[in-house]
Design a protein around this motif. Structure first.
Motif, PDB file in Angstrom:
ATOM      1  N   UNK A   8       0.716  -0.972  -0.203  1.00  0.00           N
ATOM      2  CA  UNK A   8       0.043   0.197  -0.209  1.00  0.00           C
ATOM      3  C   UNK A   8       0.633   1.170   0.155  1.00  0.00           C
ATOM      4  N   UNK A   9       0.179   2.398  -0.527  1.00  0.00           N
ATOM      5  CA  UNK A   9       0.576   3.520  -0.316  1.00  0.00           C
ATOM      6  C   UNK A   9       0.934   4.654   0.890  1.00  0.00           C
ATOM      7  N   UNK A  10       1.526   5.387   1.104  1.00  0.00           N
ATOM      8  CA  UNK A  10       1.539   6.439   2.383  1.00  0.00           C
ATOM      9  C   UNK A  10       0.496   7.353   2.222  1.00  0.00           C
ATOM     10  N   UNK A  11      -0.005   8.062   2.792  1.00  0.00           N
ATOM     11  CA  UNK A  11      -0.868   9.375   2.646  1.00  0.00           C
ATOM     12  C   UNK A  11      -0.631  10.238   1.993  1.00  0.00           C
ATOM     13  N   UNK A  12       0.650  10.432   1.858  1.00  0.00           N
ATOM     14  CA  UNK A  12       1.468  11.175   0.837  1.00  0.00           C
ATOM     15  C   UNK A  12       1.767  10.992  -0.383  1.00  0.00           C
ATOM     16  N   UNK A  13       1.903   9.676  -0.817  1.00  0.00           N
ATOM     17  CA  UNK A  13       2.118   8.942  -2.268  1.00  0.00           C
ATOM     18  C   UNK A  13       3.616   8.875  -1.762  1.00  0.00           C
ATOM     19  N   UNK A  14       4.515   9.456  -1.005  1.00  0.00           N
ATOM     20  CA  UNK A  14       5.567   8.754  -1.469  1.00  0.00           C
ATOM     21  C   UNK A  14       6.585   8.104  -0.908  1.00  0.00           C
ATOM     22  N   UNK A  15       5.569   6.586  -0.434  1.00  0.00           N
ATOM     23  CA  UNK A  15       6.518   5.290   0.227  1.00  0.00           C
ATOM     24  C   UNK A  15       5.313   4.539   0.039  1.00  0.00           C
ATOM     25  N   UNK A  16       6.175   2.877  -0.231  1.00  0.00           N
ATOM     26  CA  UNK A  16       5.445   2.388  -0.610  1.00  0.00           C
ATOM     27  C   UNK A  16       6.067   1.515   0.995  1.00  0.00           C
ATOM     28  N   UNK A  17       4.494   0.413   1.463  1.00  0.00           N
ATOM     29  CA  UNK A  17       5.199  -0.356   2.565  1.00  0.00           C
ATOM     30  C   UNK A  17       4.309  -1.636   1.671  1.00  0.00           C
ATOM     31  N   UNK A  18       4.990  -3.084   2.292  1.00  0.00           N
ATOM     32  CA  UNK A  18       4.232  -4.306   2.100  1.00  0.00           C
ATOM     33  C   UNK A  18       5.606  -5.043   2.959  1.00  0.00           C
ATOM     34  N   UNK A  19       5.014  -6.177   3.438  1.00  0.00           N
ATOM     35  CA  UNK A  19       5.018  -7.480   4.059  1.00  0.00           C
ATOM     36  C   UNK A  19       6.125  -8.365   3.505  1.00  0.00           C
ATOM     37  N   UNK A  20       6.748  -9.385   4.914  1.00  0.00           N
ATOM     38  CA  UNK A  20       7.224 -10.282   4.361  1.00  0.00           C
ATOM     39  C   UNK A  20       6.910 -11.877   4.874  1.00  0.00           C
ATOM     40  N   UNK A  21       6.592 -12.891   4.255  1.00  0.00           N
ATOM     41  CA  UNK A  21       6.881 -13.940   5.404  1.00  0.00           C
ATOM     42  C   UNK A  21       8.100 -14.639   5.481  1.00  0.00           C
ATOM     43  N   UNK A  22       8.035 -15.186   6.707  1.00  0.00           N
ATOM     44  CA  UNK A  22       8.963 -16.315   7.247  1.00  0.00           C
ATOM     45  C   UNK A  22       8.487 -17.469   7.335  1.00  0.00           C
ATOM     46  N   UNK A  23       8.930 -18.576   7.266  1.00  0.00           N
ATOM     47  CA  UNK A  23       8.896 -20.198   7.756  1.00  0.00           C
ATOM     48  C   UNK A  23       8.594 -19.689   9.272  1.00  0.00           C
ATOM     49  N   UNK A  24       8.248 -21.214  10.125  1.00  0.00           N
ATOM     50  CA  UNK A  24       7.287 -21.529  11.476  1.00  0.00           C
ATOM     51  C   UNK A  24       9.431 -20.940  12.292  1.00  0.00           C
ATOM     52  N   UNK A  25       9.750 -20.692  13.193  1.00  0.00           N
ATOM     53  CA  UNK A  25      11.248 -19.999  13.232  1.00  0.00           C
ATOM     54  C   UNK A  25      11.900 -19.629  12.560  1.00  0.00           C
TER      55      UNK A  25
END
Length: 623
Positions: A427-444
C-alpha cells in the motif's frame, strides 16, 4: 465552536496529553474573524498611543516642577524641556497619523514601534491584552519573532527532507484476533471501526471509540460458515462491508455484521462464463468501486472478473475474461479499480497484469505479459493516490511499480521479499511518497517484517520487525495516519504516533479496563419468582461453590454424556448413521441379546430363600 469545544474539554492531565499528543488542547483555538481582529488592533493601538502621550505629559510636568525648584539650572532645563516638547509633538503627530492610517487601511496592522511600546509602560495595566496576544488573537507578530509554530514549520521541513520521520511507529497496540492467519483487514473511511478476518473463518469487529485497554472485539461472527476469509473492505460511504471468502459467492454485510446480499452462484455446466449469472469456483479477491457506492468487483478461479450491483444479487453487471498469449483462460488472483474507478486491473497466474476500461469488457486497454514470474500468484495490485502509478506484489518475492502508459517494463523493482500467502499486501502512504509491504517467514525462521520503500528511487527507507510470524496484510489509513498489520499468528497490530496520528488506537489505550461485574461470574442465572407456589420455587442460591459441589454429587447433573462413536460402531452403538429405519434395524441387529446362562440354575438360585421364607406358594397349599 472550536473555542467552546476547547474550553469544555479543559486542560487534560499532562502525562495523558504527552501520550496522546493533545498538547494544544489547553489553549484557545485561533479565531479568524478578520474584521473583529483589525478593529481590536486599531483600538489597542489608539489606547496605547494615548497612554504613551500621558506618560510623556507627566514627564514634562515633572521637568517644569524641577525648573521651579532649581533656579540656577534653569537655562539648561528649559533647553531640554523645549527639545522634549518638540519631540513630544512630533511623536503625537506620528502616533495620530499612524492610528488614522490603521483605521483607513484595513489590511495594515500596528507597526513594530507601537508593539514595542506595548511591552514598555503599558505592560502592567494591559495584562489581559497580553494574554490574548499569547492566545493568537490580536495583531500579527513582527517578522523577527520566534514562536513554537515556527519550530513546527522547521520540523515539517525536516520531515519533507527525511520521509522516515513521517512513519507513525513510535507506539503500537496488539489486537488478538485468534490463533490462525489474519488474512483480511478493513477500516471504514472515517477510521472508527476495524474489521479482521482470518483462516479460522471468523470476522471480528473492533470499535476504537468503544474499546478500553483490554482491547476486546465487540462482535465476532462466521459469515461464510467454513470458508477462509480472503478479503474484507468497507464501501466508500462506510455503511456496508464486502466479504470475499473461499466459496464462490461474495457477501455484503451491513456495519453491524447482518447480511445485506449474497451473490448468486453460477452454473458450472455452462462452458462460456459470460452466459452464467455468477462465479462457479472459489473467489480470490474483491473490492468496492471508489466512486459508485453500490458497485463492487470480484475475481475467481473460474477465470473471470465480475462487477456486481448491491441491489441486484440475481446476476452480475459485467464480465471480464483475462486471456493468456495463446488466448486460453487464465485465473485472476487479484483485482482492483483505479482511483477514479474508470479502469479495472487484474493480476493473473501466468504472471500478467491486464487492465480493462470499466465500460468495455472485451479487449484489454493495457496489459503486461511478463509482469511477474509465470505460475506464481500475484497477491496485490494497488494504484497510487495520484492515479498515475500501479504497484504490484508478486508471488515471485518481488514488489514492482509501473507506469501503465509505458507498461513494458517496471519503473522500479525490489526483490528478496518472500511471500507465502495469496493475499500479501502492498500500500501507499497518505502522501504517496512511500510504498509499504510485508514479508513472510517459515515457522521459527526469524521475524516477519514491514518494509518501507521510497517511491521515486525504491531505496529501502525503513523496516519494522512485527512478530515472529509472517506479515500478511498491511493498511495505512490516510485519515488516522496509523498502520494496521495482519500477521500469520492471529494478531492484528496497530502502529501509531501520539503526535502525528489522529483518533484510532489513541482513543482506546487511555481507557482503563472495566472491572468484571460480579453478576457475570455466576454459573447460571438465578430466577427470582416471589409469588411462585412452594413446589415451583427455587431455593435461594447462597454460594456458587457450594452449589457446584452439590451438583457434582448429583449423579444426574454430573453424568458425562456419551461421546459420539468415531469410525465403526461398537457395543450396540452404530457409528455415523441417521435416524432411518435401516439404521434402527442395524442398531438392533448389533445389540447383543443372547443369554448364555442355564435357566434351571437361574431358578434354583432362589430355592433356599423360598424354603426359609415361604411367601407365594407354600402358604396357599398349607390351607
Amino acid at each position: 465552536p472550536l473555542v467552546a469545544d476547547a474550553e469544555m474539554l479543559g486542560t487534560p492531565d499532562p502525562e495523558l496529553a504527552s501520550t496522546m499528543g493533545f498538547s494544544g488542547f489547553g489553549k484557545k483555538a485561533r479565531t479568524f474573524d478578520l474584521e473583529a481582529m483589525f478593529e481590536q488592533t486599531r483600538r489597542t493601538a489608539v489606547e496605547r498611543s494615548r497612554k504613551v502621550l500621558e506618560a510623556r505629559e507627566r514627564e514634562k510636568e515633572d521637568q517644569t516642577e524641577k525648573e521651579f525648584r532649581i533656579p540656577y539650572a534653569a537655562s539648561s532645563v528649559s533647553a531640554s524641556s523645549a527639545t522634549g516638547t518638540g519631540s513630544t509633538l512630533t511623536e503625537r503627530e506620528a502616533v495620530c497619523s499612524e492610528s488614522e492610517d490603521s483605521s483607513d487601511e484595513v489590511l495594515s496592522g500596528p507597526s513594530m514601534q507601537s508593539q514595542s511600546s506595548a511591552k514598555g509602560p503599558a505592560e502592567d495595566t494591559d495584562d489581559d491584552d497580553d494574554e490574548e496576544d499569547e492566545e493568537f488573537i490580536g495583531p500579527p507578530l513582527p517578522p523577527g519573532f520566534k514562536d513554537s509554530d515556527d519550530d513546527n514549520d522547521d520540523d515539517t521541513e525536516e520531515e519533507d527532507n527525511n520521509p522516515v520521520k513521517k512513519i507513525p511507529d513510535s507506539h503500537e497496540i496488539t489486537l488478538q484476533h485468534g490463533t490462525k492467519t489474519v488474512s483480511a483487514l478493513g477500516l471504514d473511511p472515517s477510521g472508527a471501526r476495524l474489521i479482521t478476518g482470518g483462516y479460522d473463518y471468523d470476522v471480528k469487529f473492533w470499535d476504537f471509540a468503544g474499546m478500553d485497554a483490554s482491547l476486546q472485539a465487540f462482535r465476532s461472527l462466521q459469515p461464510c460458515e467454513c470458508h477462509q476469509i480472503k478479503s474484507l473492505q468497507y464501501s466508500s460511504t462506510g455503511d456496508v462491508i464486502l466479504v470475499v471468502s473461499g466459496n464462490s459467492q461474495a457477501k455484503v454485510l451491513d456495519r453491524d455484521g447482518f447480511p445485506v446480499m449474497e451473490c448468486i452462484k453460477g452454473d458450472q455446466y455452462i462452458v462460456d462464463m459470460t452466459n452464467t449469472k455468477g462465479h462457479t469456483a472459489m473467489l480470490n479477491s474483491g473490492c468496492w468501486h471508489p466512486k459508485i457506492k453500490e458497485e463492487f468487483l470480484t475475481c475467481s478461479n473460474d477465470g473471470t472478473v465480475r462487477t456486481w450491483d448491491v441491489n441486484n444479487e440475481k446476476k452480475h453487471k459485467s464480465v471480464f475474461k483475462p486471456r493468456s498469449v495463446q488466448g486460453k483462460r487464465v485465473i485472476p488472483t487479484t483485482c482492483t479499480y483505479s482511483r477514479d474507478g474508470k479502469l479495472i486491473a487484474a493480476g493473473c497466474q501466468d504472471g500478467s497484469i491486464q487492465i480493462w476500461d470499466r465500460n468495455m469488457s472485451v479487449h484489454t486497454k493495457f496489459h503486461c505479459r511478463q509482469a511477474h514470474a509465470s505460475g506464481t500468484d500475484t497477491s496485490c495490485l494497488t494504484f497510487s493516490y495520484d492515479g498515475t502509478v500501479l504497484a504490484s506484489r508478486g508471488g515471485d518475492d518481488t514488489l514492482k511499480i509501473w507506469d501503465i502508459r509505458q507498461f513494458k517494463k517496471p519503473l522500479n523493482s525490489a526483490d528478496r521479499l518472500p511471500s507465502f500467502f495469496p493475499m500479501t499486501d502492498c500500500c501507499f502512504s497518505p502522501d504517496d511518497k512511500i510504498l509499504v509491504t510485508g514479508t513472510s517467514v517459515k515457522k521459527g525462521g526469524g521475524s516477519g517484517k514491514l518494509f518501507f520503500f521510497y517511491r521515486e528511487t525504491f531505496q529501502k527507507l525503513y523496516e519494522i520487525e512485527v512478530t515472529d510470524a509472517s506479515v500478511v496484510r498491511c493498511l495505512w489509513h490516510p485519515k488516522l495516519n496509523q498502520i494496521m498489520v495482519g500477521t500469520g499468528n492471529g494478531l492484528a497490530k496497530v502502529y501509531y504516533d501520539p503526535v502525528k496520528s489522529q483518533r484510532g488506537a489513541k482513543l482506546c489505550v487511555v481507557k482503563t479496563k472495566r472491572k468484571e461485574r460480579q453478576a457475570e461470574t455466576l454459573t447460571q442465572d438465578y430466577i427470582i419468582t416471589p409469588h411462585a407456589l412452594p413446589m415451583f420455587r427455587e431455593p435461594r442460591q447462597r454460594s456458587t461453590r457450594k452449589q457446584l459441589e452439590k451438583d457434582r454429587l448429583d449423579p444426574m447433573k454430573s453424568h458425562k454424556p456419551e461421546p459420539p462413536v468415531a469410525g465403526a460402531g461398537r457395543g450396540g452403538r452404530v457409528g455415523t448413521h441417521g435416524v432411518t429405519l435401516s439404521s434402527y434395524i442395524v442398531k438392533n441387529i448389533a445389540l447383543d441379546k443372547t443369554d448364555d446362562s442355564n435357566p434351571r440354575e437361574a431358578i434354583l438360585r432362589h430355592a433356599k430363600e423360598a424354603e426359609e421364607n415361604p411367601y407365594w406358594v407354600a402358604p396357599a397349599y398349607a390351607k
